[in-house]
Scaffold this motif. Structure first.
Motif: not given
Length: 247
Positions: A84-95
């Protein structure tokens, strides 16, 4: 938004967002995987508007949550508490840090869509992932300032509107990229990622790069420039050469 802001993750980006929120007169609930006791220093720095909690407690305390954690631990986000929340995702993909993730390597999903799959009951918005922590603080400006910068966001319309409202309060305009499926346009290696806010970047390893960013005030990047950069993005194979992670 009238309620508190929750921040899951107390690293450089999470702490920078928390500082901006407190400076904007917001109450903040900060959390990390190590427990509230490890956040005493940060809470003392932030002052009376801040308190520490577990990630689940922080999630339940706010309608808007910033998830500032590395991508490889996205599965630890408390999905039930975040429903029910709005989640701001800051993650970046670094293999090299996150391991090779098949859905991202093939382009089946973006990194934020992967988080959305885990957070099925939440509304995920990609945000704060294209700027380094120091510049997040140095480039914040009041609404209407001639040198105000913009940050791109991606998510559905309602959640993006909430995210844009938070960015405005923290000192940035928001440029909407589109739904999460379009968030590849602001992932590492794309034109809007990090470089516009820093200018010419010397060849450095990760540690030296981050140290260098703290000696660099950054460059203002207005909304129209961000729009042009986002429009110029070309989807590339995951794991191509990228700048060091800002998270």
């Amino acid at each position: 938004m009238s309620g508190p802001l929750a921040v899951i993750g107390s690293g450089m980006i999470g702490s920078a967002v928390a500082r901006l929120a407190v400076a904007a007169g917001m109450d903040v609930v900060v959390s990390n995987s190590r427990g509230p006791g490890t956040l005493a220093g940060l809470v003392a720095e932030l002052g009376p508007r801040a308190r520490a909690a577990t990630p689940a407690e922080a999630a339940r305390a706010a309608d808007l949550v910033v998830a500032a954690i590395p991508l490889h631990v996205y599965g630890r986000l408390p999905a039930e508490a975040l429903a029910g929340r709005t989640v701001l995702d800051t993650a970046n993909y670094y293999p090299e840090r996150d391991g090779r993730l098949a859905e991202l390597e093939t382009g089946e999903l973006t990194s934020s869509a992967l988080a959305q799959r885990h957070l099925a009951g939440s509304r995920v918005v990609k945000a704060f992932n294209t700027i380094t922590p120091h510049q997040l603080g140095t480039l914040a400006r009041p609404a209407g300032a001639p040198d105000r910068s913009a940050l791109p966001i991606a998510g559905d319309d309602a959640a993006s509107a909430e995210a844009a409202g938070l960015l405005d309060r923290l000192g940035f305009d928001a440029v909407r990229v589109g739904p999460l499926a379009e968030s590849w346009r602001i992932e590492p290696g794309t034109p809007a990622y990090i470089r516009p806010y820093l200018g010419d970047i010397p060849a450095l390893d990760v540690a030296d790069f981050l140290a260098w960013t703290y000696r660099t005030p950054g460059l203002a990047v207005p909304a129209e420039q961000v729009r042009r950069l986002v429009a110029a993005a070309v989807r590339q194979a995951a794991g191509e050469a990228r700048l060091p992670s800002a998270s």
